[in-house]
Design a protein around this motif. Structure first.
Motif, PDB file in Angstrom:
ATOM      1  N   VAL A  76     -33.510  32.524  -4.396  1.00 50.90           N
ATOM      2  CA  VAL A  76     -33.212  33.937  -4.661  1.00 50.90           C
ATOM      3  C   VAL A  76     -33.078  34.702  -3.346  1.00 50.90           C
ATOM      4  N   ALA A  77     -33.996  34.456  -2.415  1.00 50.00           N
ATOM      5  CA  ALA A  77     -33.938  35.147  -1.121  1.00 50.00           C
ATOM      6  C   ALA A  77     -32.642  34.813  -0.393  1.00 50.00           C
ATOM      7  N   GLU A  78     -32.243  33.568  -0.446  1.00 56.47           N
ATOM      8  CA  GLU A  78     -31.011  33.162   0.218  1.00 56.47           C
ATOM      9  C   GLU A  78     -29.783  33.774  -0.448  1.00 56.47           C
ATOM     10  N   LEU A  79     -29.790  33.827  -1.760  1.00 59.00           N
ATOM     11  CA  LEU A  79     -28.678  34.464  -2.467  1.00 59.00           C
ATOM     12  C   LEU A  79     -28.596  35.951  -2.120  1.00 59.00           C
ATOM     13  N   GLU A  80     -29.751  36.588  -1.994  1.00 61.16           N
ATOM     14  CA  GLU A  80     -29.767  38.011  -1.646  1.00 61.16           C
ATOM     15  C   GLU A  80     -29.225  38.262  -0.245  1.00 61.16           C
ATOM     16  N   GLN A  81     -29.421  37.302   0.654  1.00 65.77           N
ATOM     17  CA  GLN A  81     -28.919  37.436   2.023  1.00 65.77           C
ATOM     18  C   GLN A  81     -27.413  37.235   2.092  1.00 65.77           C
ATOM     19  N   GLY A  82     -26.876  36.559   1.113  1.00 66.04           N
ATOM     20  CA  GLY A  82     -25.445  36.257   1.114  1.00 66.04           C
ATOM     21  C   GLY A  82     -25.187  34.911   1.773  1.00 66.04           C
ATOM     22  N   SER A  83     -24.312  34.161   1.183  1.00 72.65           N
ATOM     23  CA  SER A  83     -23.963  32.840   1.703  1.00 72.65           C
ATOM     24  C   SER A  83     -22.614  32.898   2.392  1.00 72.65           C
ATOM     25  N   PRO A  84     -22.393  31.974   3.306  1.00 69.21           N
ATOM     26  CA  PRO A  84     -21.130  31.982   4.038  1.00 69.21           C
ATOM     27  C   PRO A  84     -19.925  31.607   3.180  1.00 69.21           C
ATOM     28  N   THR A  85     -20.167  30.874   2.099  1.00 72.13           N
ATOM     29  CA  THR A  85     -19.040  30.460   1.259  1.00 72.13           C
ATOM     30  C   THR A  85     -19.377  30.649  -0.216  1.00 72.13           C
ATOM     31  N   LEU A  86     -18.349  30.803  -0.996  1.00 76.06           N
ATOM     32  CA  LEU A  86     -18.519  30.908  -2.442  1.00 76.06           C
ATOM     33  C   LEU A  86     -19.107  29.617  -2.998  1.00 76.06           C
TER      34      LEU A  86
END
Length: 79
Positions: free
Chosen positions: A28-38
């Protein structure tokens, strides 16, 4: 891709409640930070959904055990 990790590859069905919960928090924390790719975001989302289902499985199992223990205690009180 600093700060971005690949989704854990541990089989979800082998995770304890605590391990699944902790990994879910990370996802969840990583998703909130935004990922470099879809693609990475989708992989995280899918892993998170599976982790949430694993946690729910554990919680339902614990509830079932508590209900059984309460029923057994109630039966003993009635005897």
């Amino acid at each position: 891709m600093e700060g971005v990790t690949a989704p854990n590859v541990s089989p979800i069905e082998t995770l304890s409640f605590e391990a699944a919960r902790d990994e879910l928090v990370q996802v969840v924390a990583e998703l909130e930070q935004g990922s470099p790719t879809l693609e990475h975001s989708l992989a995280l989302w899918e892993r998170g959904e599976a982790l949430a289902a694993r946690c729910e499985e554990w919680l339902l199992g614990a509830k079932r055990r508590l209900d059984e223990a309460r029923a057994a205690a109630s039966d003993e009180d009635d005897s």
